[in-house]
Design a protein around this motif. Structure first.
Motif, PDB file in Angstrom:
ATOM      1  N   ALA A  26       0.830  -1.215   0.000  1.00 13.90           N
ATOM      2  CA  ALA A  26       0.000   0.000   0.000  1.00 13.90           C
ATOM      3  C   ALA A  26       0.861   1.261   0.000  1.00 13.90           C
ATOM      4  O   ALA A  26       0.592   2.213  -0.738  1.00 13.90           O
ATOM      5  N   ILE A  27       1.910   1.271   0.817  1.00 18.18           N
ATOM      6  CA  ILE A  27       2.791   2.443   0.863  1.00 18.18           C
ATOM      7  C   ILE A  27       3.501   2.631  -0.474  1.00 18.18           C
ATOM      8  O   ILE A  27       3.612   3.742  -0.983  1.00 18.18           O
ATOM      9  N   GLY A  28       3.992   1.536  -1.049  1.00 17.10           N
ATOM     10  CA  GLY A  28       4.677   1.620  -2.336  1.00 17.10           C
ATOM     11  C   GLY A  28       3.783   2.161  -3.434  1.00 17.10           C
ATOM     12  O   GLY A  28       4.187   3.016  -4.220  1.00 17.10           O
ATOM     13  N   ALA A  29       2.548   1.675  -3.491  1.00 18.65           N
ATOM     14  CA  ALA A  29       1.606   2.153  -4.504  1.00 18.65           C
ATOM     15  C   ALA A  29       1.266   3.626  -4.291  1.00 18.65           C
ATOM     16  O   ALA A  29       1.179   4.401  -5.252  1.00 18.65           O
ATOM     17  N   THR A  30       1.096   4.013  -3.045  1.00 21.74           N
ATOM     18  CA  THR A  30       0.773   5.409  -2.738  1.00 21.74           C
ATOM     19  C   THR A  30       1.915   6.335  -3.137  1.00 21.74           C
ATOM     20  O   THR A  30       1.697   7.381  -3.758  1.00 21.74           O
ATOM     21  N   LEU A  31       3.140   5.959  -2.791  1.00 22.69           N
ATOM     22  CA  LEU A  31       4.287   6.794  -3.156  1.00 22.69           C
ATOM     23  C   LEU A  31       4.472   6.869  -4.664  1.00 22.69           C
ATOM     24  O   LEU A  31       4.846   7.911  -5.202  1.00 22.69           O
ATOM     25  N   ALA A  32       4.230   5.772  -5.360  1.00 21.75           N
ATOM     26  CA  ALA A  32       4.351   5.778  -6.822  1.00 21.75           C
ATOM     27  C   ALA A  32       3.326   6.727  -7.443  1.00 21.75           C
ATOM     28  O   ALA A  32       3.632   7.439  -8.402  1.00 21.75           O
ATOM     29  N   MET A  33       2.117   6.761  -6.886  1.00 19.12           N
ATOM     30  CA  MET A  33       1.073   7.648  -7.422  1.00 19.12           C
ATOM     31  C   MET A  33       1.333   9.122  -7.125  1.00 19.12           C
ATOM     32  O   MET A  33       0.873   9.991  -7.856  1.00 19.12           O
ATOM     33  N   THR A  34       2.061   9.417  -6.058  1.00 12.20           N
ATOM     34  CA  THR A  34       2.303  10.811  -5.681  1.00 12.20           C
ATOM     35  C   THR A  34       3.397  11.478  -6.494  1.00 12.20           C
ATOM     36  O   THR A  34       3.548  12.694  -6.435  1.00 12.20           O
ATOM     37  N   GLY A  35       4.196  10.691  -7.194  1.00  8.83           N
ATOM     38  CA  GLY A  35       5.289  11.259  -7.971  1.00  8.83           C
ATOM     39  C   GLY A  35       6.570  11.423  -7.165  1.00  8.83           C
ATOM     40  O   GLY A  35       7.459  12.174  -7.558  1.00  8.83           O
ATOM     41  N   ALA A  36       6.669  10.730  -6.034  1.00  6.32           N
ATOM     42  CA  ALA A  36       7.874  10.821  -5.206  1.00  6.32           C
ATOM     43  C   ALA A  36       9.100  10.324  -5.961  1.00  6.32           C
ATOM     44  O   ALA A  36      10.210  10.825  -5.751  1.00  6.32           O
ATOM     45  N   GLY A  37       8.914   9.354  -6.841  1.00  5.56           N
ATOM     46  CA  GLY A  37      10.036   8.837  -7.627  1.00  5.56           C
ATOM     47  C   GLY A  37      10.630   9.893  -8.540  1.00  5.56           C
ATOM     48  O   GLY A  37      11.852   9.996  -8.674  1.00  5.56           O
ATOM     49  N   GLU A  38       9.785  10.693  -9.153  1.00  9.23           N
ATOM     50  CA  GLU A  38      10.274  11.750 -10.030  1.00  9.23           C
ATOM     51  C   GLU A  38      11.033  12.811  -9.240  1.00  9.23           C
ATOM     52  O   GLU A  38      12.038  13.355  -9.694  1.00  9.23           O
ATOM     53  N   ALA A  39      10.568  13.110  -8.027  1.00 11.91           N
ATOM     54  CA  ALA A  39      11.271  14.073  -7.169  1.00 11.91           C
ATOM     55  C   ALA A  39      12.651  13.531  -6.786  1.00 11.91           C
ATOM     56  O   ALA A  39      13.633  14.281  -6.791  1.00 11.91           O
TER      57      ALA A  39
END
Length: 137
Positions: A26-39
């Motif tokens: 759940a945390i991984g999916a949420t972070l992926a949707m927020t764009g944290a990876g791009e940041a």
């Protein structure tokens, strides 16, 4: 030991792992949707770190903050996915670097800390001396 006691013991031990996996997903999916990876992508490209350190540091930071190695290995790839083309590392190296980062820190918010203590029948102070301090070196 009665079969009911065995089932209770098994459910108690496996329940922690199941909740850990579900929470990590759940945390991984949420972070992926927020764009944290791009940041993270922008941050690490500006720092000009050696590429092998990027997955290691991301996993070490996640492990230190939230504690669970399983959750770290579920969340870190979702954060690093946008960086994979830029890093140019083989997938095996990325996975090994992330896995190495998860073993940097272990403390009370790491389920392994409690599982290790329960299976070895140790008090928390003994787990600190035998597990946490040894992992630091």
């Amino acid at each position: 030991m009665e079969w009911l006691e065995l089932v209770e013991k098994a459910v108690r031990r496996s329940g922690v792992v199941l909740f850990d996996l579900c929470g990590g997903g759940a945390i991984g999916a949420t972070l992926a949707m927020t764009g944290a990876g791009e940041a993270l992508d922008r941050l690490f490209l500006q720092l000009s770190l050696p590429h092998i350190l990027v997955p290691f540091l991301v996993a070490a930071a996640l492990q230190t903050v939230q504690g669970s190695r399983v959750v770290t290995m579920l969340v870190a790839p979702s954060l690093l996915l946008p960086l994979v083309p830029e890093l140019g590392l083989p997938p095996e190296i990325l996975i090994l670097a992330m896995a190495s980062g998860t073993f940097l820190i272990s403390h009370v918010n790491d389920p392994f800390f409690w599982i290790f203590g329960e299976l070895a029948e140790l008090k928390p102070s003994e787990v600190f001396r035998s597990n946490t301090l040894l992992e630091a070196f």
